[in-house]
Design an enzyme around this catalytic site. Structure first.
Site, PDB file in Angstrom:
ATOM      1  N   CYS A  64       0.635  -1.190   0.024  1.00  0.00           N
ATOM      2  CA  CYS A  64      -0.087   0.069  -0.035  1.00  0.00           C
ATOM      3  C   CYS A  64       0.715   1.391  -0.093  1.00  0.00           C
ATOM      4  O   CYS A  64       0.202   2.385  -0.049  1.00  0.00           O
ATOM      5  CB  CYS A  64      -0.983  -0.020   1.112  1.00  0.00           C
ATOM      6  SG  CYS A  64      -0.080  -0.027   2.717  1.00  0.00           S
ATOM      7  N   ASP A  66       2.694   2.565   2.646  1.00  0.00           N
ATOM      8  CA  ASP A  66       2.703   3.074   3.691  1.00  0.00           C
ATOM      9  C   ASP A  66       4.245   2.930   4.372  1.00  0.00           C
ATOM     10  O   ASP A  66       4.695   1.883   4.221  1.00  0.00           O
ATOM     11  CB  ASP A  66       1.586   2.548   4.642  1.00  0.00           C
ATOM     12  CG  ASP A  66       0.337   3.001   4.574  1.00  0.00           C
ATOM     13  OD1 ASP A  66       0.219   3.714   3.879  1.00  0.00           O
ATOM     14  OD2 ASP A  66      -0.559   2.088   4.866  1.00  0.00           O
ATOM     15  N   CYS A  91      -1.761   6.445   4.472  1.00  0.00           N
ATOM     16  CA  CYS A  91      -2.926   6.603   4.987  1.00  0.00           C
ATOM     17  C   CYS A  91      -3.358   7.085   6.493  1.00  0.00           C
ATOM     18  O   CYS A  91      -2.427   6.885   7.340  1.00  0.00           O
ATOM     19  CB  CYS A  91      -4.064   5.280   4.482  1.00  0.00           C
ATOM     20  SG  CYS A  91      -3.821   4.084   5.527  1.00  0.00           S
ATOM     21  N   CYS A 134      -2.061  -1.649   8.878  1.00  0.00           N
ATOM     22  CA  CYS A 134      -1.542  -0.331   9.672  1.00  0.00           C
ATOM     23  C   CYS A 134      -1.124  -0.639  10.929  1.00  0.00           C
ATOM     24  O   CYS A 134      -0.158   0.026  11.415  1.00  0.00           O
ATOM     25  CB  CYS A 134      -2.477   0.908   9.408  1.00  0.00           C
ATOM     26  SG  CYS A 134      -2.820   1.133   7.613  1.00  0.00           S
TER      27      CYS A 134
END
Length: 164
Positions: A64, A66, A91, A134
């Protein structure tokens, strides 16, 4: 032509700004705790990475994009984490997870900090299943920061023994 007419009639042809739309969507998709940590992140910043009392964990999720840097400052006498900070590119869930992790590690020993699990972070922030990675990044960053701190401490002790 329709655009011209729409612009002349009040309320037609006018679209809300993208930031207003984005904020509305952000609030609907994320729990208020995520929004709070995103809008008011705690402990943003960085410490001197060469400081022997600082451990730096840099982790990322290629899937993603991150990237999370979490740093801890440890009191050598007590072994407790006295301060923590982060910088995250990613995000809202990644930023919120980083922010929460820095709050939770402060005042804990290294072993207590390692007991923080991604499931606890995810549960506290009400992260949806597609955002669990996350919270996993935050847990990994804590572990990486501890590992870095211990490596620096070992190197510092080794150098101190050589100089004696």
């Amino acid at each position: 032509m329709l655009r011209y007419v729409g612009n002349r009639i009040p309320g037609l042809g006018q679209r809300p700004s993208s930031s207003v739309v984005a904020q509305g969507i952000f609030r609907r998709l994320y729990h208020e705790r995520v929004v709070d940590h995103y809008n008011n992140p705690r402990n943003v910043g960085s410490f001197d990475k060469n400081d022997p009392t600082v451990g730096t964990g840099l982790v990322g999720a290629p899937a993603c994009g991150d990237v999370m840097k979490l740093q801890i400052k440890v009191d050598e006498k007590t072994g407790k984490i006295t301060d923590a900070c982060f910088k995250t590119f990613g995000c809202g869930s990644a930023i919120a997870s980083s922010s929460l992790a820095t709050e939770w590690v402060k005042g804990r020993t290294m072993e207590e900090a390692l007991s923080i699990k991604n499931t606890e972070i995810a549960k506290h922030l009400f992260l949806p299943p597609q955002k669990i990675h996350c919270s996993m990044l935050a847990e990994d960053a804590i572990r990486a920061a501890k590992k870095d701190y211990e490596a620096k401490k070992a190197k510092f002790n080794e150098n101190a023994e050589k100089s004696v």
